[in-house]
Design an enzyme around this catalytic site. Structure first.
Site, PDB file in Angstrom:
ATOM      1  N   LYS A  34       0.834  -1.207   0.000  1.00  0.00           N
ATOM      2  CA  LYS A  34       0.000   0.000   0.000  1.00  0.00           C
ATOM      3  C   LYS A  34       0.868   1.255   0.000  1.00  0.00           C
ATOM      4  O   LYS A  34       0.570   2.230  -0.694  1.00  0.00           O
ATOM      5  CB  LYS A  34      -0.923   0.018   1.222  1.00  0.00           C
ATOM      6  CG  LYS A  34      -2.050  -0.987   1.175  1.00  0.00           C
ATOM      7  CD  LYS A  34      -2.925  -0.857   2.415  1.00  0.00           C
ATOM      8  CE  LYS A  34      -4.091  -1.811   2.389  1.00  0.00           C
ATOM      9  NZ  LYS A  34      -4.997  -1.615   3.537  1.00  0.00           N
ATOM     10  N   ASP A  50      -8.689   1.429   3.886  1.00  0.00           N
ATOM     11  CA  ASP A  50      -9.293   0.113   4.035  1.00  0.00           C
ATOM     12  C   ASP A  50      -9.901  -0.245   2.695  1.00  0.00           C
ATOM     13  O   ASP A  50     -10.393   0.626   1.969  1.00  0.00           O
ATOM     14  CB  ASP A  50     -10.357   0.103   5.133  1.00  0.00           C
ATOM     15  CG  ASP A  50     -10.682  -1.309   5.610  1.00  0.00           C
ATOM     16  OD1 ASP A  50      -9.882  -2.235   5.351  1.00  0.00           O
ATOM     17  OD2 ASP A  50     -11.731  -1.498   6.237  1.00  0.00           O
ATOM     18  N   GLY A 108      -2.276  -9.507  -1.327  1.00  0.00           N
ATOM     19  CA  GLY A 108      -3.675  -9.767  -0.996  1.00  0.00           C
ATOM     20  C   GLY A 108      -4.380 -10.606  -2.048  1.00  0.00           C
ATOM     21  O   GLY A 108      -3.882 -11.645  -2.487  1.00  0.00           O
ATOM     22  N   TYR A 109      -5.532 -10.125  -2.475  1.00  0.00           N
ATOM     23  CA  TYR A 109      -6.370 -10.854  -3.430  1.00  0.00           C
ATOM     24  C   TYR A 109      -5.947 -10.656  -4.887  1.00  0.00           C
ATOM     25  O   TYR A 109      -6.607 -11.165  -5.797  1.00  0.00           O
ATOM     26  CB  TYR A 109      -7.836 -10.424  -3.263  1.00  0.00           C
ATOM     27  CG  TYR A 109      -8.444 -10.848  -1.947  1.00  0.00           C
ATOM     28  CD1 TYR A 109      -8.921 -12.142  -1.768  1.00  0.00           C
ATOM     29  CD2 TYR A 109      -8.550  -9.960  -0.886  1.00  0.00           C
ATOM     30  CE1 TYR A 109      -9.484 -12.540  -0.563  1.00  0.00           C
ATOM     31  CE2 TYR A 109      -9.113 -10.346   0.321  1.00  0.00           C
ATOM     32  CZ  TYR A 109      -9.574 -11.638   0.478  1.00  0.00           C
ATOM     33  OH  TYR A 109     -10.132 -12.033   1.667  1.00  0.00           O
TER      34      TYR A 109
END
Length: 185
Positions: free
Chosen positions: A12, A65, A140-141
């Site tokens: 991020k 988020d 992550g995904y």
């Protein structure tokens, strides 16, 4: 200007730096823990986090988020994406999707900025869940999400390519535009 990014996620921070450094904003990772409430929306989670952190951080800061919302699973994992990733992971999501034809999904990102006031920036990208994990980039995904208009997952894209279409990239672009306008004042 120095800007704290309250996260422990290096991916991020890398993405944020690519957007904000051209404005002369030095993004500094600050891995502070803060409670993540169970809420119905990402916006509620981010606003709670900003309010909880505002008296504990002495510079302007952002938090972010995001969630993966899968249509056939009624929006699951949604606001619980981080927890689901840690518990059942990509293999668990792919198992839940076995035999399901409707693979439509979207990623949503909410960036919260605190500078004495709360500001929210939202980005979404629509796509689908792949049938298998693919790619080595991202986090992550990313290995199971294929954005609309592409045949490859986020994990198969370069950072630049992903940022140009991703949910976080879109939210960062909104934040960038806002910062560009407001840094002049």
């Amino acid at each position: 200007m120095e800007l704290f990014f309250i996260t422990s996620n290096d991916g991020k921070v890398r993405e944020a730096k690519k957007f904000l450094e051209p404005l002369g904003i030095n993004v500094i990772k600050k891995p502070l823990e803060y409670p993540e409430i169970q809420a119905d929306t990402l916006e509620d989670v981010v606003v709670f986090g900003l309010n909880w952190l505002k008296d504990k951080v002495d510079k302007p800061f952002i938090i972010e988020d995001s969630g993966l919302f899968i249509e056939a699973l009624n929006g699951f994992p949604g606001v619980y994406s981080a927890y689901v990733y840690k518990t059942i992971g990509l293999d668990g999501i792919l198992k839940l999707m076995e035999g399901i034809e409707n693979r439509k999904a979207y990623f949503k990102s909410v960036i919260g900025f605190y500078d004495g006031e709360i500001h929210l920036f939202v980005g979404e990208v629509r796509g689908r869940i792949s049938n298998e994990k693919r790619g080595l980039h991202g986090f992550g995904y990313d290995p199971i999400f294929v954005p609309d208009g592409f045949d490859k997952t986020f994990a198969e894209m370069s950072t630049e390519e992903k940022n140009s279409v991703s949910h976080r990239g879109k939210a960062l672009k909104e934040f960038y535009r806002w910062m560009k306008e407001n840094l002049k004042k």
